[in-house]
Structures are given as C-alpha cells and as structure tokens.
Motif scaffolding. Structure first.
Motif, short mmCIF file in Angstrom:
data_model
loop_
_atom_site.label_atom_id
_atom_site.label_comp_id
_atom_site.label_asym_id
_atom_site.label_seq_id
_atom_site.Cartn_x
_atom_site.Cartn_y
_atom_site.Cartn_z
N ARG A 97 0.82 -1.22 0.00
CA ARG A 97 0.00 0.00 0.00
C ARG A 97 0.85 1.26 0.00
NH1 ARG A 97 -5.30 -1.27 2.13
NH2 ARG A 97 -5.37 -3.50 2.27
N GLN A 282 -3.04 7.55 3.73
CA GLN A 282 -3.64 7.33 2.41
C GLN A 282 -2.66 7.61 1.27
OE1 GLN A 282 -7.95 8.76 2.29
NE2 GLN A 282 -7.08 10.00 3.92
N MET A 284 -2.67 7.43 -3.43
CA MET A 284 -3.52 7.27 -4.62
C MET A 284 -2.66 7.29 -5.88
SD MET A 284 -4.88 10.93 -3.71
CE MET A 284 -4.17 10.59 -2.12
N SER A 286 -2.83 8.17 -10.28
CA SER A 286 -3.60 8.78 -11.37
C SER A 286 -3.65 7.84 -12.55
CB SER A 286 -2.91 10.07 -11.80
OG SER A 286 -1.74 9.75 -12.54
N GLU A 287 -4.37 8.24 -13.58
CA GLU A 287 -4.31 7.54 -14.86
C GLU A 287 -2.86 7.61 -15.38
OE1 GLU A 287 -6.57 9.85 -17.72
OE2 GLU A 287 -6.11 11.66 -16.60
N GLU A 313 1.70 6.03 -14.21
CA GLU A 313 0.78 6.63 -13.23
C GLU A 313 1.55 7.57 -12.32
OE1 GLU A 313 0.42 2.86 -11.53
OE2 GLU A 313 -1.55 2.42 -12.37
N ARG A 329 -8.87 2.94 5.91
CA ARG A 329 -9.30 4.04 5.04
C ARG A 329 -9.20 5.31 5.87
NH1 ARG A 329 -14.60 1.81 6.31
NH2 ARG A 329 -15.59 3.32 7.67
N VAL A 355 -7.28 7.25 -10.42
CA VAL A 355 -7.94 5.98 -10.69
C VAL A 355 -8.12 5.11 -9.43
CG1 VAL A 355 -7.41 5.81 -13.14
CG2 VAL A 355 -5.79 4.93 -11.50
N ARG A 356 -7.23 5.27 -8.47
CA ARG A 356 -7.38 4.46 -7.27
C ARG A 356 -6.93 5.26 -6.06
NH1 ARG A 356 -4.64 0.97 -10.32
NH2 ARG A 356 -2.76 1.08 -9.06
N GLN A 357 -7.54 4.99 -4.93
CA GLN A 357 -7.16 5.63 -3.67
C GLN A 357 -7.35 4.59 -2.58
OE1 GLN A 357 -9.70 6.12 -1.38
NE2 GLN A 357 -8.69 7.35 0.17
N TRP A 358 -6.45 4.58 -1.59
CA TRP A 358 -6.54 3.55 -0.55
C TRP A 358 -5.89 4.04 0.74
CZ3 TRP A 358 -3.31 3.51 -4.75
CH2 TRP A 358 -1.94 3.56 -4.47
#
Ligand SMILES: Cc1cc2nc3c(=O)[nH]c(=O)nc-3n(C[C@H](O)[C@H](O)[C@H](O)COP(=O)(O)OP(=O)(O)OC[C@H]3O[C@@H](n4cnc5c(N)ncnc54)[C@H](O)[C@@H]3O)c2cc1C
Ligand SMILES: [Zn+2]
Lengths: 438, 97
Positions: A97, A282, A284, A286-287, A313, A329, A355-358
């Motif tokens: 992560r 957190q 994240m 991008s594209e 990305e 989260r 595109v993603r976040q965690w």
C-alpha cells in the motif's frame, strides 16, 4: 498444450515439498524456454504448506519486513525451521500500500546507519533474490518553501554527508532544469527556495520486494502460511511458547511480531504495552501518462510526495489522519488538502484523473523511530513502529531483526532501537524526517 | 469523514474537530516518587485499542471545548459522546470489542 511433443511435458502435480528444493532460476533463457510451451510450466514461486505443530521460530506478519526476517534467518543464521504466519495474503498490508520511496538521508547517526544499510542491500537485491524488484535510483528531492525550511535542509545535508551518505543542495534554477513541470514562481503559494537531493535514492516495486523475499525464504525451507491469523499468545512463566491461530495452536520457543499497524494488538496478547498509536495513511494513483516526472519529489511543509511509476501513473501520498483507526481508510479532507497543494506545485496535474485511492494503518512511535527489540518475555521479539516510512528499511530491518532473534541480542545496527529507550530517554527524534509520510 | 455530536453544538463534520488520543489517563499523584519505568508508562505507553476506544476530542473550529468520545476504531463509528470529568458509559463495556 505442448509444442508438438518437442518438449517434455512437466508433471503439473509437483508436490509442495519438491518445489521448495528446486527453485526455478529466473533468467532470459528460462523465459525463452517457457515461451516455447506457452508459459504453462512455470513453477509456483512458493509453496502453500499446512502449518506444522512446531517450529524453531514463528514470524507473525507476512509483509516485507516479516518475510525479509525469515529470509535472513535462513540465509545468514542457518535457521530454516520457520513459519511466517499471515492473516491475509503476503504483502497485502502496508508493504503493498505504500508509495515505495527509498532513501537514506536521515538526520541522526542511528537512523542514517539503519537506512543506509537498507539502501545498500536494495542496490543488490534483484541479483541477491533472483527477482526483479525494479529498483530505480532516480533521486529523491526534498523541497524547501521558506527560509527556515532552507536552513533546516542545509543542516540536514551537512549531517548526512558527515555520515558518508550522498546528499546535495539544489538551487531553484537547478530544480526547474531537472523538473520543468514544477511551479517555481515566487508568486506561488508555496514558493520554492531550494531542495536537497539524494541521487542514490529512488523507488522500487513494492510487491516484488515481498514476493522476492517470500520466494527466497521458501527456497530455504521456510513455510509461508497465508490466511492464518494469530489470535493469542501462549506463555509459560516468563517465556513464550507458541501462538493460537485460526489454523490451530502452533508452538515455537521464539516468536517475532512484524505486524506494522497491528503491533500493539499482538503485543497486548502477550501482556506487553507499547508506545505505539495506529493511524490511517492514504495514497492514490492517477491515470497513466507519458513520462514527465523523472525523480521523486517530497515536500514536508505541504504534505505532498509524488513520483511516476514505470506504467506512467503518478503515485501520490497524503498525510496521516489525526485519529487512531484500524479501518484501512482515511478521511476525505486529508486527500483534498494534499491534492490542493499538489496542484499548486504542479499546475499541470489539475487535469489528471485519479484511478485508485486507498489507506494503510501505520504504527507511529513517540520519536518517529522504529522499535526492533527484545521484550521482557523471553523469546518474544518486536519489530514495529516503522510508521509512515518503513518500506525503505525492509532489507535492513529484516537483516538486523534476524540477528536479534538468532543470537537473542540486537545487532549494533538496531541496538539503539530497543524498547528500553523510552525508559532511559535515549530517544531518536526523527520527526523532522517524518514530518510527512514517506 | 464522520460526524461527531459535540455536546455543546450538535453534530458537525469531523474536520471541525481535533483528536487528542486516549482519555482517562491518570496524572501521577506523586510525580517525585515515580520510577523511570513508571514515567515511561505514563508518558509513552498506550492501549492503541482495536475496538471501542475512549478518547478526547476538541471542537477546534467551533466552541473550542473539550469532551470525550467512545468510538469503534474498526469502523470509525462514534458510539457515545460525554463530557470531560464524566466517567465512561457502563453499557459500552458489554459491547464485545
Ligand atoms: C499509504 C502509505 C504510504 C507509504 N509510503 C512509504 C514510502 O514511500 N516509503 C517508505 O519507506 N515507507 C512508506 N510507508 C510505510 C511502509 O509501507 C511500512 O513501514 C512498511 O511497508 C511496513 O512493512 P511491514 O512488513 O512491517 O508491514 P505490513 O506490510 O503491513 O505487514 C504486516 C502484516 O502483518 C499481518 N498481520 C497483522 N496482524 C496479524 C495477525 N494477528 N496474524 C497474522 N498476521 C497479521 C498483516 O496482514 C500484514 O500483512 C507507507 C505506508 C502507507 C500506508
Ligand atoms: Zn462545539
């Protein structure tokens, strides 16, 4: 399907034990050979054995640090009757992560030694493990936005160089040359006065680090047991004797806890209190876009750190949430603040889509330094408190923790990082290095 | 992001508040008599509860008053809010952490 009988079909039902003895070497020839039979005969990289009733050492937590500990216990100390117990899947915690920044430009001697050892091990790790961890020494830049930032940065660079670690100061013009997309306007909300640069620093593929160590440990006979949660500790007098798990009781005279955000929970099972608090952190991506960002940039003051992955990305890290949590989260306002600062520093990113976040759960200690230590319980060892910045330490942490467990005494590298320091007062205050998560 | 019911202002967004860690830590009655180990325990050691945590919050961007919260750290669900000096609600002890 085999190519017209040209190649001997390899039996698919190779037993788990057979696999460990015959680790397939990865090479260009192996790739070509396997291409001929449509890549159907690659062996599994590690076995999935059922737990034995007893081991010499049990490692709780199958993240990078736990797997590295098992690997070095086997390789450096000849202890191979080891189980790594992981409640989920290996590398599924903070190892998988994190934003993968690796650097050794820490202020204090104790930290510099630990992180530099790790960086040196990273430099040879793909060869050592015969597994491409995609270590890319593209340089890490730390920005200064004010005069006091700049003074602090210079002090750090001097201290770091005195420890023989590469580090240099960049002027605003040099920064702009290296990184044309950065906003160096004096009118900017976060004006850039300069930066420090460690050229040997960089990024690596996080899950490859976990998988490489897992494969290496497995080839020495270590049992990696996934979906096995430790739910209790077994003690006899002042000694640890085993663990209760979701797959039954497993015994061992030595147990190492390497569980990041859950370190306190596991220590509490053995009645040990720790100076740790767990918070969400957190990140994240991008594209993917064309290569535009050649190094890693960190700004402690505005809580931004960013690099571009090999896929293209942008990998973006935020700060921690202020409250304790185990939810994996964090809160939206933390992301909002971080992205606002990011767009001010890199206006071009304002049109990027995420595109993603965690989130991951990080265990923070009072001095922002790790704990690699024996405990008052014999045979019970703790490796935690790496907080927001332990990925870079994975090899050195495993290496010195293996020594601690095998010899029942710390290596000189981790001797300053014992639990006793909270009693003696010999804290290693790295809040400056970890003002931002990294 | 979650809502916290300030005992003085009512429900507001979490970002108006600031968390301040474990509640009900007891200041040592005789600090001069404390051993180093006892000091370390008071200053540094924490429960870091996975489950129902009793913690302090301050309504920093509101009434600026302090109060206690019982929150489940596995879900972030706020279960109870009570004033400084009040003892924790007894019914929460029966919820299995
Ligand atoms: C968003 C984010 C960004 C980060 N960025 C960076 C960075 O750029 N650079 C850097 O150096 N560091 C960074 N870090 C920190 C870094 O990820 C960690 O310090 C490091 O990965 C910790 O590794 P680990 O192996 O100790 O923990 P983990 O990978 O978390 O492994 C611990 C394992 O223990 C298991 N476990 C827990 N409880 C039990 C149980 N009861 N029984 C069995 N197994 C259990 C978990 O499932 C987990 O897999 C970041 C962290 C986060 C969350
Ligand atoms: Zn209020």
């Amino acid at each position: 399907m085999y190519l017209c009988g040209l190649l001997e079909p390899v039996p698919c039902g190779l037993s788990d034990t057979m696999l460990s003895k015959s680790m397939q070497k990865y090479s260009i020839y192996a790739l070509l050979r396997n291409a001929l039979n449509f890549h159907e005969n690659w062996h599994r990289a590690w076995r999935s054995p059922a737990p034995k009733p007893e081991y010499d050492v049990i490692i709780v937590g199958g993240g990078g640090h736990g797997l590295a500990t098992a690997y070095y216990l086997a390789k450096e100390h000849g202890i191979t009757n080891i189980a790594v117990l992981e409640k989920g899947w290996i590398g599924g915690g903070n190892t998988g992560r994190n934003t993968t920044i690796i650097r050794s430009n820490y202020l204090w001697d104790e930290s510099a030694a630990m992180y530099e050892k790790s960086l040196q091990l990273f430099e040879g790790l793909s060869q050592e493990l015969n597994f491409n961890i995609m270590f890319s020494q593209r340089g890490v830049m730390n920005l200064a936005h004010s005069l006091s930032d700049m003074r602090e940065l210079k002090r750090r660079v001097n201290a770091i160089r005195l420890n023989g670690i590469d580090s240099e100061i960049l002027t605003t013009i040099q920064i702009k040359e290296l990184l044309p997309i950065i906003n160096t306007s004096p009118q900017s909300r976060y004006p850039i006065l300069g930066a420090s640069l460690q050229k040997r620093a960089g990024i690596a593929r996080h899950d490859a680090v976990a998988w490489g160590y897992a494969r290496g440990a497995d080839s020495h006979g270590v049992d990696i047991i996934q979906n096995c949660e430790v739910t209790g500790m077994l003690r006899k007098g002042g000694c640890i004797t085993g663990v209760e798990t979701t797959k039954g009781i497993i015994q061992a005279p030595k147990i190492g806890i390497v569980a990041a955000g859950h370190t306190s929970v596991l220590a509490a099972m053995a009645g040990i209190r720790l100076p740790l608090n767990s918070y969400p952190l957190q990140a994240m991506v991008s594209e993917p876009i064309k290569p535009i960002h050649p190094c890693v940039v960190m700004s402690n003051a505005v809580h931004v750190y960013v690099s571009q992955s090999d896929k293209g990305e942008m990998v973006l890290g935020a700060g921690i949430d202020g409250y304790h949590s185990y939810t994996q989260r964090g809160s939206f306002h933390v992301v909002e603040g971080q992205l606002g600062a990011l767009c001010e520093l890199f206006p071009i990113f304002s049109r990027l889509r995420l595109v993603r976040q965690w989130g991951g759960i990080v265990d923070i200690s009072p001095d922002a330094s790790p704990i690699l230590s024996k405990t008052p319980i014999k045979g019970f060892y703790i490796n935690g408190g790496w907080g927001t910045g332990g990925f870079k330490a994975t090899p050195g942490s495993g290496w010195s923790f293996a020594h601690t467990i095998a010899r029942d005494e710390p290596h000189e590298l981790n001797a300053p990082f014992t639990l006793d320091r909270f009693v003696s007062g010999a804290l290693i205050d790295e809040h400056g290095a970890a003002a931002v998560a990294h | 992001m979650f809502l916290i019911n300030c005992p003085y202002c009512g429900p507001r967004e979490e970002s108006e508040f600031h968390p301040a860690g474990e509640a009900h830590l007891k200041r040592p009655a005789n600090p001069e008599k404390l051993s180093d180990i006892e000091w370390a325990d008071y200053l540094f050691m924490r429960q870091n509860t996975k489950g129902i945590l009793l913690e302090r919050w301050v309504h920093r961007h509101g009434c600026r008053r302090w109060f206690n919260v019982a929150r489940d750290t596995r879900t972030n669900k706020v279960l109870h809010v009570y004033q400084m000096g009040d003892s924790p609600p007894t019914q929460l002890k029966h919820i299995k952490p």
